[in-house]
Design an enzyme around this catalytic site. Structure first.
Site, PDB file in Angstrom:
ATOM      1  CB  THR A   1      -0.943   0.013   1.493  1.00 59.55           C
ATOM      2  OG1 THR A   1      -0.084   0.159   2.419  1.00 59.55           O
ATOM      3  CG2 THR A   1      -1.802  -1.237   1.185  1.00 59.55           C
TER       4      THR A   1
ATOM      5  N   PRO B   1      -0.377   7.045   1.186  1.00 58.83           N
ATOM      6  CG  PRO B   1       0.155   5.508   2.844  1.00 58.83           C
ATOM      7  CD  PRO B   1       0.347   6.988   2.488  1.00 58.83           C
ATOM      8  CG  LEU B   2      -6.045   5.236  -2.243  1.00 60.99           C
ATOM      9  CD1 LEU B   2      -6.684   5.956  -1.366  1.00 60.99           C
ATOM     10  CD2 LEU B   2      -6.470   5.517  -3.641  1.00 60.99           C
ATOM     11  CG  HIS B   3      -3.392   2.177   3.772  1.00 60.12           C
ATOM     12  ND1 HIS B   3      -1.879   1.917   3.897  1.00 60.12           N
ATOM     13  CD2 HIS B   3      -3.293   3.560   4.277  1.00 60.12           C
ATOM     14  CE1 HIS B   3      -1.347   2.806   4.472  1.00 60.12           C
ATOM     15  NE2 HIS B   3      -2.149   3.806   4.782  1.00 60.12           N
ATOM     16  CG  ASP B   4      -8.502   0.511   4.058  1.00 61.79           C
ATOM     17  OD1 ASP B   4      -9.256   1.217   4.611  1.00 61.79           O
ATOM     18  OD2 ASP B   4      -7.487   0.036   4.196  1.00 61.79           O
TER      19      ASP B   4
END
Ligand code: RIB
Ligand code: CA
Length: 314
Positions: A196, A241-244
């Protein structure tokens, strides 16, 4: 085209959770059966409200949203307002939610849905602490073999932690729940910080989203510009960070990712490393594989997908 993949998102919105939910709602390959909310980034009273606001934004007031656990299995709740803001969805001004909150508890919805749907046909995508999932498994062990796969955001390998030097937030908040989920012999795809942190909301990428010009896209751009400031200051990066949404993107385009089957254990004893995901990436033990751990991403392809799908929403 094969039938849509059935999906339940378990979430603690959270700006990045919002993009994961919107990506799922914009993708006809997925049949989002419901959204279960959990305490995490902010308390449950706010995560359930935020999930409903996100459904409103997408014009999906029909989406069943459930409230679940308001605290971890065995410890006090740790929240992350320092990252997500007081509301958990800071950035855009969103009206009070219209999408109703279902009466049923999220754990009951998980259990009943998994018992009703064809065994193996439902994917669960947890993108917050794993409390609801562990509670459902404790309450109804029979559902474990009925879960098709769990595609979760959590943990860290070589990247270390983001809430402590050793632990990533979702796992750290409820390590006991995470340990029970990883021990449940359910097929798991794990999106740790290692992947991520390669999905950064750079200025160019955020501007491309804002350039879509719809109410949803403008709200998402406002969310990202708020959310990214914490990681930019911490890591000196361009964007956060575009985690999901990595979990949802995996379901849509697994070719954008690379990883390997590993053994993953969760630290639940040491205060120093509480919530650490001990990932045997180099297979130096004979501990059984229990998760497909993703380590790499085609980040341009990922953002092209996210942007193209967001443009489909109002
Ligand atoms: O560590 C990142 C994770 O914690 C993401 O799911 C974010 O939304 C927060 O819940
Ligand atoms: Ca989250």
């Amino acid at each position: 085209m094969s039938p849509p993949q059935k999906l339940i998102i378990d979430t603690d919105p959270g700006q990045d959770d919002a993009v994961a939910i919107l990506l799922a709602l914009a993708s006809p390959e997925l049949d989002l059966l419901g959204i279960t909310t959990v305490a995490g980034n902010v308390p449950l009273s706010l995560t359930q409200e935020n999930a409903r606001k996100i459904c409103d934004l997408a014009g999906r007031q029909d989406m069943p949203v459930f409230a679940g656990a308001d605290r971890p299995l065995a410890r006090n709740l740790v929240t992350a307002e320092h990252v997500h803001g007081r509301t958990g969805l800071d950035g855009p001004e969103l009206p009070d939610p219209v999408t109703p909150l279902q009466d049923r508890h999220a754990v009951d919805f998980l259990i009943e849905t998994l018992r009703q749907e064809e065994a193996g046909s439902v994917t669960i995508a947890p993108v917050g602490p794993l409390t609801n999932i562990a509670m459902a498994l404790r309450q109804a062990p029979d559902i474990a073999p009925r879960i098709g796969q769990i595609v979760l955001m959590g943990g860290g390998c070589f990247e270390g932690g983001n809430i402590t030097p050793a632990a990533e937030f979702n796992i750290y908040v409820d390590p006991e729940a995470a340990a029970e989920v990883f021990a449940a012999r359910i097929p798991i795809v794990m999106m740790p910080l290692d992947v991520t942190h390669k999905a950064l909301t750079t200025t160019v990428r955020t501007q491309a989203i804002r350039g879509i010009g719809t109410r949803t896209a403008m709200a998402v751009a406002d969310m990202l510009e708020f959310f990214e400031r914490f990681d930019e200051e911490k890591y000196g990066s361009d964007g956060g960070p575009l985690h999901d949404p990595c979990t949802i993107a995996w379901m849509l385009r697994p070719d954008l990712f690379a990883g390997r089957q590993c053994n993953v254990e969760i630290e639940t004893g040491s205060d120093l490393t509480m919530g650490m995901t001990v990932i045997d990436w180099w297979q130096v033990t004979d501990r059984p594989h229990n998760a497909f751990v993703v380590g790499d991403i085609d980040s341009d392809g990922f953002f092209d997908l996210v942007t193209e799908r967001l443009a489909r929403l109002p």
